[in-house]
Write a protein that holds these residues in place. Structure first.
Motif, PDB file in Angstrom:
ATOM      1  N   GLY A 237      49.778  14.267  69.083  1.00 20.27           N
ATOM      2  CA  GLY A 237      48.854  13.931  68.006  1.00 20.27           C
ATOM      3  C   GLY A 237      48.681  15.081  67.031  1.00 20.27           C
ATOM      4  O   GLY A 237      48.616  14.885  65.812  1.00 20.27           O
ATOM      5  N   GLY A 238      48.623  16.302  67.559  1.00 17.59           N
ATOM      6  CA  GLY A 238      48.522  17.478  66.699  1.00 17.59           C
ATOM      7  C   GLY A 238      49.768  17.678  65.862  1.00 17.59           C
ATOM      8  O   GLY A 238      49.687  18.015  64.675  1.00 17.59           O
ATOM      9  N   LEU A 239      50.933  17.457  66.459  1.00 16.03           N
ATOM     10  CA  LEU A 239      52.183  17.583  65.713  1.00 16.03           C
ATOM     11  C   LEU A 239      52.265  16.541  64.606  1.00 16.03           C
ATOM     12  O   LEU A 239      52.674  16.836  63.479  1.00 16.03           O
ATOM     13  CB  LEU A 239      53.377  17.463  66.660  1.00 16.03           C
ATOM     14  N   ARG A 240      51.841  15.327  64.923  1.00 15.03           N
ATOM     15  CA  ARG A 240      51.823  14.275  63.896  1.00 15.03           C
ATOM     16  C   ARG A 240      50.876  14.651  62.761  1.00 15.03           C
ATOM     17  O   ARG A 240      51.213  14.497  61.585  1.00 15.03           O
ATOM     18  CB  ARG A 240      51.394  12.954  64.522  1.00 15.03           C
ATOM     19  N   ALA A 241      49.701  15.148  63.106  1.00 14.55           N
ATOM     20  CA  ALA A 241      48.738  15.555  62.080  1.00 14.55           C
ATOM     21  C   ALA A 241      49.302  16.694  61.239  1.00 14.55           C
ATOM     22  O   ALA A 241      49.111  16.720  60.014  1.00 14.55           O
ATOM     23  CB  ALA A 241      47.425  15.970  62.730  1.00 14.55           C
TER      24      ALA A 241
END
Length: 110
Positions: free
Chosen positions: A42-46
């Motif tokens: 999720g952090g990488l996507r953000a």
């Protein structure tokens, strides 16, 4: 850069020190790892979407692990730990694959 360095240091320390997980925590380790992976993807996507916030990431990471482990612990107390473990893994797995699909679309512009 600091996050990647921290990950590398953590992996090296884990391989060198080879910590033992107490038997009472072993059922919760796989759940915690999947919850942590959900937060990481999720952090990488953000980050790729340009909306990454380090405070949100840290809160998400910790809360995912704590909440997922608490749900499984509650299931163990109620005698349905296996079913709740499966439910948590399914929900987090769906979120992980959704985030990975978005990352793939972002990277390959598809």
């Amino acid at each position: 850069m600091i996050a990647a360095l921290g990950l590398l240091v953590g992996i090296v320390l884990g391989l060198v020190l080879q910590p033992d997980v107490p038997l009472s925590l072993e059922p919760y380790l796989p759940i915690a790892v999947v919850a942590a992976l959900d937060a990481v993807f999720g952090g990488l996507r953000a980050y790729l979407d340009g909306i990454f916030d380090d405070k949100v990431f840290v809160v998400s990471f910790v809360s995912n692990v704590v909440i997922a482990s608490a749900i499984v612990w509650l299931g163990d107390q109620l005698g349905v730990g296996g079913q709740l473990s499966t439910g948590v893994i399914v929900v987090l797995g769906i979120r992980i694959f959704s985030n990975v699909a978005a990352i793939r679309r972002h990277l390959f512009h598809a």
